[in-house]
Design an enzyme around this catalytic site. Structure first.
Site, short mmCIF file in Angstrom:
data_model
loop_
_atom_site.label_atom_id
_atom_site.label_comp_id
_atom_site.label_asym_id
_atom_site.label_seq_id
_atom_site.Cartn_x
_atom_site.Cartn_y
_atom_site.Cartn_z
N TYR A 99 66.99 48.34 34.44
CA TYR A 99 66.74 49.33 35.65
C TYR A 99 65.80 50.65 35.42
O TYR A 99 65.29 51.04 36.34
CB TYR A 99 68.34 50.08 35.81
CG TYR A 99 69.07 48.91 36.47
CD1 TYR A 99 69.19 48.58 37.77
CD2 TYR A 99 70.13 48.19 35.41
CE1 TYR A 99 70.11 47.52 38.08
CE2 TYR A 99 70.95 47.54 36.04
CZ TYR A 99 70.76 46.85 37.27
OH TYR A 99 71.43 45.86 37.84
N CYS A 135 75.06 63.35 28.98
CA CYS A 135 75.45 63.35 30.30
C CYS A 135 75.66 64.95 30.82
O CYS A 135 76.05 65.59 30.01
CB CYS A 135 76.98 62.69 30.58
SG CYS A 135 77.81 63.29 32.05
N SER A 172 69.07 37.00 52.56
CA SER A 172 69.33 35.90 52.60
C SER A 172 70.94 35.28 53.03
O SER A 172 71.30 34.44 53.17
CB SER A 172 69.07 35.07 51.18
OG SER A 172 70.07 36.05 50.21
N HIS A 219 74.83 49.06 48.13
CA HIS A 219 74.68 48.62 46.67
C HIS A 219 74.04 49.58 45.59
O HIS A 219 73.64 49.36 44.49
CB HIS A 219 73.92 47.36 46.42
CG HIS A 219 74.45 46.13 47.23
ND1 HIS A 219 73.75 44.89 47.54
CD2 HIS A 219 75.95 45.88 47.53
CE1 HIS A 219 74.59 44.21 48.17
NE2 HIS A 219 75.80 44.77 48.06
N GLN A 221 71.23 46.98 51.49
CA GLN A 221 71.74 46.35 50.08
C GLN A 221 70.69 46.78 49.26
O GLN A 221 70.84 46.65 47.94
CB GLN A 221 71.72 45.08 50.30
CG GLN A 221 72.69 44.50 51.45
CD GLN A 221 72.48 42.93 51.67
OE1 GLN A 221 73.18 42.07 50.74
NE2 GLN A 221 71.76 42.63 52.73
P1 OAD Z 1 67.68 37.82 48.68
O1 OAD Z 1 66.51 37.86 47.74
O2 OAD Z 1 68.81 37.02 48.20
O3 OAD Z 1 67.00 37.58 50.02
C1 OAD Z 1 65.83 37.98 50.45
C2 OAD Z 1 65.57 37.33 51.98
O4 OAD Z 1 64.43 38.18 52.35
C3 OAD Z 1 65.29 35.93 51.78
O5 OAD Z 1 65.94 35.33 52.75
C4 OAD Z 1 63.61 35.71 52.33
O6 OAD Z 1 63.31 34.85 52.85
C5 OAD Z 1 63.46 37.04 52.83
N1 OAD Z 1 62.03 37.43 52.84
C6 OAD Z 1 61.23 37.68 51.90
N2 OAD Z 1 60.05 38.35 52.24
C7 OAD Z 1 60.41 38.62 53.55
C8 OAD Z 1 59.63 39.53 54.41
N3 OAD Z 1 58.24 39.88 54.40
N4 OAD Z 1 60.10 39.85 55.62
C9 OAD Z 1 61.33 39.33 56.19
N5 OAD Z 1 62.06 38.50 55.17
C10 OAD Z 1 61.83 38.21 53.94
O7 OAD Z 1 67.90 39.31 48.82
P2 OAD Z 1 69.05 40.00 49.31
O8 OAD Z 1 69.47 39.34 50.56
O9 OAD Z 1 68.82 41.42 49.65
O10 OAD Z 1 72.79 42.84 44.98
O11 OAD Z 1 70.19 40.00 48.14
C11 OAD Z 1 71.47 40.64 48.45
C12 OAD Z 1 72.10 41.26 47.10
O12 OAD Z 1 71.84 40.23 46.17
C13 OAD Z 1 71.06 42.30 46.48
O13 OAD Z 1 71.31 43.58 47.05
C14 OAD Z 1 71.39 42.38 45.06
C15 OAD Z 1 71.55 40.97 44.88
O14 OAD Z 1 72.47 40.33 44.11
C16 OAD Z 1 72.98 43.53 44.07
O15 OAD Z 1 72.31 43.97 43.02
C17 OAD Z 1 74.48 44.52 43.82
#
Ligand code: OAD
Length: 242
Positions: free
Chosen positions: A62, A144, A186, A117, A99
């Site tokens: 992080y 802390c 996604s 998140h 997220q």
């Molecule tokens: P993902 O990496 O699962 O999905 C990202 C999505 O964005 C994919 O479907 C890509 O096709 C799409 N994508 C990529 N580039 C893009 C662009 N320029 N314009 C539009 N779409 C694009 O990420 P998240 O769905 O955000 O949680 O993942 C959800 C959660 O999974 C995150 O918040 C994280 C992770 O575990 C935690 O850390 C709690």
């Protein structure tokens, strides 16, 4: 009528964003090729058990992401800017649920944001749950501010197995909205993956904008395939002019 994307048909928009909205700013998504999770086991860097097992690795992960976020080269892209423009100029209410743990929506000028998140620029005391803003790296040695002890601070990030923040408020907004956008996610992680269907059950028109089709695409009223930074600016202008 409801399917006409004219702003006069709507009073309250809820926007869900995921890693795809920040991809064009240079932040890695999670699940794309060469995504964040490819080089790490999720359970190592994004679970309470992983933190207990190897806190240094988790702090490091992080701290590196925070450093990247604070680099002067990292800027909101046209997608973030278009959503901020939508919020500023839409005649009704806009609620953005992200997220993402970056601050690029804020940098673009978005006001009404829920970070479900968590946020990279925050840390939390394990004992009191007090949340502090930080731009600095921190680890087990960092004292802390509330209890003045080491080994008390953790990233203010929701890990697997933990409940996302502000769920009551999000439920309320989903039940009150009449237009819902899902952008750059996604749809693999719950509960966010359900938000489109919840909004739709409550009568909202639902629209997905994503670079690739997702498993949830068939459930949206409209699914637009393309990059958020390219689709959103003309899309928002058309909507605001309608
Ligand atoms: P993902 O990496 O699962 O999905 C990202 C999505 O964005 C994919 O479907 C890509 O096709 C799409 N994508 C990529 N580039 C893009 C662009 N320029 N314009 C539009 N779409 C694009 O990420 P998240 O769905 O955000 O949680 O993942 C959800 C959660 O999974 C995150 O918040 C994280 C992770 O575990 C935690 O850390 C709690």
């Amino acid at each position: 009528m409801k399917h006409d994307l004219n702003q006069k048909n709507f009073q309250h928009i809820v926007i869900l964003t995921g890693a795809g909205i920040s991809a064009e700013s240079g932040i890695k998504t999670f699940r794309d090729h060469n995504g964040l999770w490819e080089n790490h086991r999720i359970e190592d860097v994004a679970s309470p058990e992983g933190f207990e097992r190897d806190p240094s690795m988790v702090y490091n992960f992080y701290n590196k992401r925070r450093e990247q976020l604070l680099s002067p080269d990292l800027k909101p892209n046209f997608g973030h800017l278009a959503l901020a423009k939508l919020e500023k100029n839409f005649h009704g209410k806009t609620t953005l649920v992200t997220q993402n743990v970056d601050n690029l929506h804020e940098s673009a000028g978005q006001q009404n944001i829920i970070h479900m998140h968590g946020e990279l620029l925050k840390m939390r005391c394990l004992t009191t749950n007090e949340v502090f803003t930080t731009e600095q790296s921190f680890d087990g040695q960092t004292l802390c501010a509330c209890c003045q002890r080491p080994n008390q601070l953790r990233p203010h990030i929701v890990w697997f197995g933990e409940v996302p923040f502000s769920m009551d408020r999000i439920q309320l907004e989903l039940s009150n909205c009449d237009l819902f956008f899902s952008i750059g996610t996604s749809g693999q992680v719950y509960p966010a993956a359900m938000f489109g269907q919840i909004a739709k059950q409550n009568g909202a028109l639902t629209v997905e904008i994503n670079k690739d089709p997702t498993e949830n695409s068939p459930f949206f009223d409209k699914s637009i395939i393309g990059k958020a930074g390219e689709i959103l600016p003309p899309f928002v202008d058309n909507f605001l002019n309608s």
